[in-house]
Design a protein around this motif. Structure first.
Motif, PDB file in Angstrom:
ATOM      1  N   MET A   1     -18.488  46.951   3.029  1.00 40.95           N
ATOM      2  CA  MET A   1     -17.999  46.206   2.335  1.00 40.95           C
ATOM      3  C   MET A   1     -18.643  45.148   1.551  1.00 40.95           C
ATOM      4  SD  MET A   1     -14.763  43.322   2.918  1.00 40.95           S
ATOM      5  CE  MET A   1     -15.319  42.802   4.218  1.00 40.95           C
ATOM      6  N   PRO A   2     -18.918  45.532   0.066  1.00 39.66           N
ATOM      7  CA  PRO A   2     -20.173  44.659  -0.639  1.00 39.66           C
ATOM      8  C   PRO A   2     -19.376  43.256  -0.779  1.00 39.66           C
ATOM      9  CG  PRO A   2     -19.406  46.523  -1.997  1.00 39.66           C
ATOM     10  CD  PRO A   2     -18.507  46.577  -0.728  1.00 39.66           C
ATOM     11  N   THR A   3     -20.282  42.390  -0.557  1.00 43.09           N
ATOM     12  CA  THR A   3     -20.090  41.233  -0.858  1.00 43.09           C
ATOM     13  C   THR A   3     -20.497  40.638  -2.422  1.00 43.09           C
ATOM     14  OG1 THR A   3     -20.407  40.167   1.480  1.00 43.09           O
ATOM     15  CG2 THR A   3     -20.752  38.518  -0.254  1.00 43.09           C
ATOM     16  N   ILE A   4     -19.318  40.283  -3.093  1.00 48.50           N
ATOM     17  CA  ILE A   4     -19.536  39.945  -4.594  1.00 48.50           C
ATOM     18  C   ILE A   4     -19.942  38.713  -4.898  1.00 48.50           C
ATOM     19  CG2 ILE A   4     -18.334  42.255  -5.428  1.00 48.50           C
ATOM     20  CD1 ILE A   4     -16.021  40.219  -6.097  1.00 48.50           C
ATOM     21  N   SER A   5     -19.696  37.612  -3.944  1.00 51.36           N
ATOM     22  CA  SER A   5     -19.952  36.286  -4.352  1.00 51.36           C
ATOM     23  C   SER A   5     -19.933  35.636  -3.077  1.00 51.36           C
ATOM     24  CB  SER A   5     -19.177  35.546  -5.261  1.00 51.36           C
ATOM     25  OG  SER A   5     -19.782  34.234  -5.672  1.00 51.36           O
ATOM     26  N   MET A   6     -20.531  34.332  -3.071  1.00 44.56           N
ATOM     27  CA  MET A   6     -20.511  33.636  -1.747  1.00 44.56           C
ATOM     28  C   MET A   6     -21.051  32.175  -2.290  1.00 44.56           C
ATOM     29  SD  MET A   6     -22.848  33.876   1.736  1.00 44.56           S
ATOM     30  CE  MET A   6     -24.755  34.099   0.916  1.00 44.56           C
ATOM     31  N   PHE A   7     -20.081  31.210  -1.790  1.00 41.08           N
ATOM     32  CA  PHE A   7     -20.148  29.773  -2.296  1.00 41.08           C
ATOM     33  C   PHE A   7     -19.284  28.843  -1.013  1.00 41.08           C
ATOM     34  CE2 PHE A   7     -16.721  31.881  -4.531  1.00 41.08           C
ATOM     35  CZ  PHE A   7     -15.762  30.894  -4.351  1.00 41.08           C
ATOM     36  N   TYR A   8     -20.141  27.966  -0.708  1.00 44.50           N
ATOM     37  CA  TYR A   8     -19.529  26.946   0.271  1.00 44.50           C
ATOM     38  C   TYR A   8     -18.786  27.607   1.591  1.00 44.50           C
ATOM     39  CZ  TYR A   8     -19.637  24.176  -4.177  1.00 44.50           C
ATOM     40  OH  TYR A   8     -19.893  23.373  -5.162  1.00 44.50           O
ATOM     41  N   GLY A   9     -19.746  28.540   2.172  1.00 50.89           N
ATOM     42  CA  GLY A   9     -19.420  29.125   3.119  1.00 50.89           C
ATOM     43  C   GLY A   9     -18.286  30.305   3.234  1.00 50.89           C
ATOM     44  N   ILE A  10     -17.967  30.452   1.887  1.00 47.22           N
ATOM     45  CA  ILE A  10     -16.794  31.437   1.606  1.00 47.22           C
ATOM     46  C   ILE A  10     -17.531  32.626   1.051  1.00 47.22           C
ATOM     47  CG2 ILE A  10     -15.033  32.062   0.119  1.00 47.22           C
ATOM     48  CD1 ILE A  10     -14.312  28.919  -0.493  1.00 47.22           C
ATOM     49  N   LEU A  11     -17.274  33.834   1.926  1.00 50.83           N
ATOM     50  CA  LEU A  11     -17.478  35.193   1.021  1.00 50.83           C
ATOM     51  C   LEU A  11     -16.445  35.883   0.693  1.00 50.83           C
ATOM     52  CD1 LEU A  11     -19.414  36.171   4.759  1.00 50.83           C
ATOM     53  CD2 LEU A  11     -20.614  35.201   2.552  1.00 50.83           C
ATOM     54  N   VAL A  12     -16.692  36.569  -0.444  1.00 50.60           N
ATOM     55  CA  VAL A  12     -15.841  37.066  -1.280  1.00 50.60           C
ATOM     56  C   VAL A  12     -16.301  38.740  -1.317  1.00 50.60           C
ATOM     57  CG1 VAL A  12     -14.629  37.272  -3.450  1.00 50.60           C
ATOM     58  CG2 VAL A  12     -15.396  35.216  -2.573  1.00 50.60           C
TER      59      VAL A  12
END
Length: 89
Positions: A1-12
């Motif tokens: 599952m590719p991670t498309i974004s990551m910010f403030y400890g949140i993985l999307v």
């Protein structure tokens, strides 16, 4: 599952060919031990939950990047790798 974004400890993330279970364009979100699935068109939570602060952050991010998310969804639904999307700043 590719991670498309990551910010403030949140993985999307967005799975390729992930259209069977939810049938709607959606993203998978992880934060610590929390996991949720969020519909792209309206930000509705389809499954799971996040803490309130992180939920508000992801809702704002989805609102800002809805067009990019939909473009990524069409790529992923056809088996292609979605592009990275800028994090929330």
């Amino acid at each position: 599952m590719p991670t498309i974004s990551m910010f403030y400890g949140i993985l999307v993330s967005m799975y390729a060919l992930d259209i069977d279970k939810h049938h709607l364009p959606h993203i998978h979100v992880r934060y610590n031990e929390f996991k949720t699935v969020i519909a792209i068109p309206d930000g509705e939570v389809l499954e799971g939950r996040l803490p309130i602060r992180q939920s508000k952050l992801i809702q704002a991010w989805v609102e800002l990047h809805r067009d990019e998310l939909m473009a990524d969804w069409f790529l992923a639904a056809s088996g292609q790798t979605p592009f990275k999307i800028d994090p929330l700043r």
